[in-house]
Structure formats: C-alpha cells, structure tokens
Design a protein around this motif. Structure first.
Motif, PDB file in Angstrom:
ATOM      1  N   GLN A  96       4.478   8.598   3.053  1.00 34.83           N
ATOM      2  CA  GLN A  96       4.683   7.580   1.954  1.00 34.83           C
ATOM      3  C   GLN A  96       3.622   6.673   1.681  1.00 34.83           C
ATOM      4  OE1 GLN A  96       8.911   6.301   3.298  1.00 34.83           O
ATOM      5  NE2 GLN A  96       9.511   7.121   1.319  1.00 34.83           N
ATOM      6  N   LEU A  97       3.422   6.176   0.620  1.00 35.86           N
ATOM      7  CA  LEU A  97       2.637   5.084   0.340  1.00 35.86           C
ATOM      8  C   LEU A  97       3.618   4.148  -0.717  1.00 35.86           C
ATOM      9  CD1 LEU A  97      -0.766   6.705  -0.537  1.00 35.86           C
ATOM     10  CD2 LEU A  97       0.036   5.689   1.554  1.00 35.86           C
ATOM     11  N   VAL A  98       3.811   3.026  -0.003  1.00 38.88           N
ATOM     12  CA  VAL A  98       4.981   1.987  -0.940  1.00 38.88           C
ATOM     13  C   VAL A  98       4.108   0.812  -1.399  1.00 38.88           C
ATOM     14  CG1 VAL A  98       7.024   1.009  -0.775  1.00 38.88           C
ATOM     15  CG2 VAL A  98       6.802   2.966   0.340  1.00 38.88           C
ATOM     16  N   GLU A  99       3.970   0.628  -2.578  1.00 38.65           N
ATOM     17  CA  GLU A  99       3.285  -0.631  -3.197  1.00 38.65           C
ATOM     18  C   GLU A  99       4.444  -1.641  -3.585  1.00 38.65           C
ATOM     19  OE1 GLU A  99       1.113   3.121  -5.454  1.00 38.65           O
ATOM     20  OE2 GLU A  99       3.119   2.533  -4.880  1.00 38.65           O
ATOM     21  N   SER A 100       3.830  -2.828  -3.339  1.00 39.06           N
ATOM     22  CA  SER A 100       4.965  -4.051  -3.500  1.00 39.06           C
ATOM     23  C   SER A 100       3.981  -5.198  -4.144  1.00 39.06           C
ATOM     24  CB  SER A 100       5.616  -4.556  -2.396  1.00 39.06           C
ATOM     25  OG  SER A 100       4.972  -4.782  -1.204  1.00 39.06           O
ATOM     26  N   GLY A 101       4.535  -6.111  -4.789  1.00 41.94           N
ATOM     27  CA  GLY A 101       3.917  -7.508  -5.109  1.00 41.94           C
ATOM     28  C   GLY A 101       3.366  -7.609  -6.556  1.00 41.94           C
TER      29      GLY A 101
ATOM     30  N   GLY B 114       3.523   7.977   7.813  1.00 41.42           N
ATOM     31  CA  GLY B 114       3.189   9.526   7.932  1.00 41.42           C
ATOM     32  C   GLY B 114       1.891   9.881   7.782  1.00 41.42           C
ATOM     33  N   ILE B 115       0.692   9.210   7.885  1.00 41.72           N
ATOM     34  CA  ILE B 115      -0.479   9.604   7.978  1.00 41.72           C
ATOM     35  C   ILE B 115      -1.206   8.619   9.139  1.00 41.72           C
ATOM     36  CG2 ILE B 115      -0.769  10.051   5.450  1.00 41.72           C
ATOM     37  CD1 ILE B 115      -2.101   7.522   4.951  1.00 41.72           C
TER      38      ILE B 115
ATOM     39  N   PHE C  52     -10.934  -9.531  -8.262  1.00 40.14           N
ATOM     40  CA  PHE C  52     -10.182  -8.819  -7.287  1.00 40.14           C
ATOM     41  C   PHE C  52     -10.734  -8.575  -5.925  1.00 40.14           C
ATOM     42  CE2 PHE C  52      -7.658  -6.185 -10.718  1.00 40.14           C
ATOM     43  CZ  PHE C  52      -7.496  -7.300 -11.290  1.00 40.14           C
ATOM     44  N   THR C  53      -9.949  -8.590  -4.862  1.00 41.82           N
ATOM     45  CA  THR C  53     -10.638  -8.278  -3.406  1.00 41.82           C
ATOM     46  C   THR C  53      -9.672  -7.419  -2.707  1.00 41.82           C
ATOM     47  OG1 THR C  53     -11.383 -10.315  -3.442  1.00 41.82           O
ATOM     48  CG2 THR C  53     -11.484  -9.233  -1.453  1.00 41.82           C
ATOM     49  N   VAL C  54     -10.169  -6.243  -2.455  1.00 46.56           N
ATOM     50  CA  VAL C  54      -9.374  -5.188  -1.475  1.00 46.56           C
ATOM     51  C   VAL C  54      -9.625  -5.514  -0.050  1.00 46.56           C
ATOM     52  CG1 VAL C  54     -11.390  -3.358  -1.687  1.00 46.56           C
ATOM     53  CG2 VAL C  54      -9.003  -2.789  -1.488  1.00 46.56           C
ATOM     54  N   SER C  55      -8.536  -5.246   0.761  1.00 40.15           N
ATOM     55  CA  SER C  55      -8.950  -5.309   2.141  1.00 40.15           C
ATOM     56  C   SER C  55      -7.976  -4.252   2.832  1.00 40.15           C
ATOM     57  CB  SER C  55      -8.665  -6.925   2.575  1.00 40.15           C
ATOM     58  OG  SER C  55      -7.357  -7.168   2.284  1.00 40.15           O
ATOM     59  N   ARG C  56      -8.045  -4.071   4.185  1.00 35.96           N
ATOM     60  CA  ARG C  56      -7.052  -3.372   4.785  1.00 35.96           C
ATOM     61  C   ARG C  56      -6.765  -3.945   6.246  1.00 35.96           C
ATOM     62  NH1 ARG C  56      -9.574   2.616   4.725  1.00 35.96           N
ATOM     63  NH2 ARG C  56      -7.669   2.859   6.189  1.00 35.96           N
ATOM     64  N   ASP C  57      -5.635  -3.569   6.499  1.00 31.46           N
ATOM     65  CA  ASP C  57      -5.132  -3.971   7.874  1.00 31.46           C
ATOM     66  C   ASP C  57      -4.726  -2.649   8.671  1.00 31.46           C
ATOM     67  OD1 ASP C  57      -4.268  -4.894  10.239  1.00 31.46           O
ATOM     68  OD2 ASP C  57      -3.180  -6.614   9.408  1.00 31.46           O
ATOM     69  N   ASN C  58      -5.723  -1.949   9.544  1.00 32.97           N
ATOM     70  CA  ASN C  58      -5.352  -0.889  10.020  1.00 32.97           C
ATOM     71  C   ASN C  58      -4.204  -0.969  11.344  1.00 32.97           C
ATOM     72  OD1 ASN C  58      -7.270   0.401   8.371  1.00 32.97           O
ATOM     73  ND2 ASN C  58      -8.814   0.651  10.356  1.00 32.97           N
ATOM     74  N   ALA C  59      -3.807  -2.145  11.669  1.00 32.76           N
ATOM     75  CA  ALA C  59      -2.858  -2.273  12.699  1.00 32.76           C
ATOM     76  C   ALA C  59      -1.695  -2.292  11.848  1.00 32.76           C
ATOM     77  CB  ALA C  59      -3.054  -3.748  13.416  1.00 32.76           C
ATOM     78  N   LYS C  60      -1.686  -2.565  10.869  1.00 31.68           N
ATOM     79  CA  LYS C  60      -0.290  -2.658   9.854  1.00 31.68           C
ATOM     80  C   LYS C  60      -0.287  -1.559   8.801  1.00 31.68           C
ATOM     81  CE  LYS C  60       0.236  -7.762  10.065  1.00 31.68           C
ATOM     82  NZ  LYS C  60       0.375  -9.093   9.155  1.00 31.68           N
ATOM     83  N   ASN C  61      -1.145  -0.547   8.983  1.00 28.78           N
ATOM     84  CA  ASN C  61      -1.344   0.570   8.075  1.00 28.78           C
ATOM     85  C   ASN C  61      -0.971   0.080   6.672  1.00 28.78           C
ATOM     86  OD1 ASN C  61      -1.475   2.252  10.146  1.00 28.78           O
ATOM     87  ND2 ASN C  61       0.592   3.245  10.141  1.00 28.78           N
TER      88      ASN C  61
ATOM     89  N   ALA D  42      -7.344  12.286  -4.661  1.00 25.75           N
ATOM     90  CA  ALA D  42      -6.469  11.480  -3.834  1.00 25.75           C
ATOM     91  C   ALA D  42      -5.735  12.878  -2.918  1.00 25.75           C
ATOM     92  CB  ALA D  42      -5.239  10.851  -4.505  1.00 25.75           C
ATOM     93  N   ASP D  43      -5.357  12.572  -1.650  1.00 27.06           N
ATOM     94  CA  ASP D  43      -4.331  13.357  -0.875  1.00 27.06           C
ATOM     95  C   ASP D  43      -2.985  12.804  -1.256  1.00 27.06           C
ATOM     96  OD1 ASP D  43      -6.584  13.820   2.030  1.00 27.06           O
ATOM     97  OD2 ASP D  43      -6.597  14.724   0.090  1.00 27.06           O
ATOM     98  N   TYR D  44      -2.668  11.481  -1.332  1.00 30.28           N
ATOM     99  CA  TYR D  44      -1.433  10.869  -1.480  1.00 30.28           C
ATOM    100  C   TYR D  44      -1.444   9.720  -2.333  1.00 30.28           C
ATOM    101  CZ  TYR D  44      -0.987  13.379   2.899  1.00 30.28           C
ATOM    102  OH  TYR D  44      -1.064  14.427   3.829  1.00 30.28           O
ATOM    103  N   TRP D  45      -0.296   9.556  -3.160  1.00 33.66           N
ATOM    104  CA  TRP D  45      -0.105   8.658  -4.150  1.00 33.66           C
ATOM    105  C   TRP D  45       0.911   7.751  -3.799  1.00 33.66           C
ATOM    106  CZ3 TRP D  45      -3.643   6.996  -7.629  1.00 33.66           C
ATOM    107  CH2 TRP D  45      -4.640   7.987  -8.091  1.00 33.66           C
ATOM    108  N   GLY D  46       0.967   6.573  -4.346  1.00 36.78           N
ATOM    109  CA  GLY D  46       2.380   5.645  -4.161  1.00 36.78           C
ATOM    110  C   GLY D  46       3.068   5.975  -5.456  1.00 36.78           C
TER     111      GLY D  46
END
Length: 122
Positions: A3-8, A26-27, A67-76, A109-113
């Motif tokens: 699952q990829l779940v967008e919000s905001g 799940g990934i 725009f700025t993209v970032s990631r937090d691997n600890a929070k997936n 893409a392998d998976y989409w939200g």
C-alpha cells in the motif's frame, strides 16, 4: 499487501503551501526510488519530483525552486513540500515506488498510490 497512501492534499490559495505525504507498507521502502507524479484533467500524468533510495533528487522544470521532495526511511514515508503554489499546479498527485531509476529513468512504477487532489484557487 503493498500500500502507498497519500495524504495532505486540499484547497489552497495561489502562493500558499501544502505538504503531501506518502506512507508505504508491504515493501522494503529503503530499496525503492520514490516518485511524485501529477495528472491534471485532460493531461497526461507527469513526473513532478523523485528521490532515489540514495537520496538523489529530480524535479520537473515547472516546480524547481518551489517543491522539495524528501524521504524518511525510518517512517517508510516520502514527502512533497509544495510552496508558492500556482493554479497550474492543480491536479491529482500520486506517489509511486520504482526500482533502478538511475539506470532506467523514471516512469516504470512497481506500485502506485491512490492519489490526492490538490486544488490551487482563489
């Protein structure tokens, strides 16, 4: 189950800001490159921003500096901070998970939200 779940998403006035989030489950999040795409009515889906598993970022010319993209691997979770929004940014925004963008480029893409609506209007 992946699952990829967008919000905001939401309604914002021109010049305003929004922060989108995409939470993955799940990934093995840390091995995926994560992208943000958008699709406006009557237009093709386009890459807005991407961040590789190593943290390399890529932006569409239309959003560079805003725009700025970032990631937090600890929070997936992958984020898209959107500032100085314009009416032409109105679209459904999707996140995706991809592999090997450094070699293959973005767009496989392998998976989409499911997407989240962003509307920029006064």
């Amino acid at each position: 189950q992946v699952q990829l779940v967008e919000s905001g998403g939401g309604l914002v006035q021109p010049g305003g800001s929004l922060r989108l989030s995409c939470a993955a489950s799940g990934i093995i999040f840390s091995i995926y490159d994560m992208g943000w795409y958008r699709q406006a009515p009557g237009k093709q889906r386009e890459l807005v921003a991407g961040i590789s598993r190593g943290g390399r970022t890529n932006y569409a010319d239309s959003v560079k500096g805003r725009f700025t993209v970032s990631r937090d691997n600890a929070k997936n979770t992958v984020y898209l901070q959107m500032d100085s929004l314009k009416p032409e940014d109105t679209a459904v925004y999707y996140c995706d998970a991809e592999r090997g963008t450094t070699a293959k480029g973005w767009g496989k893409a392998d998976y989409w939200g499911q997407g989240t609506q962003v509307t920029v209007s006064s």
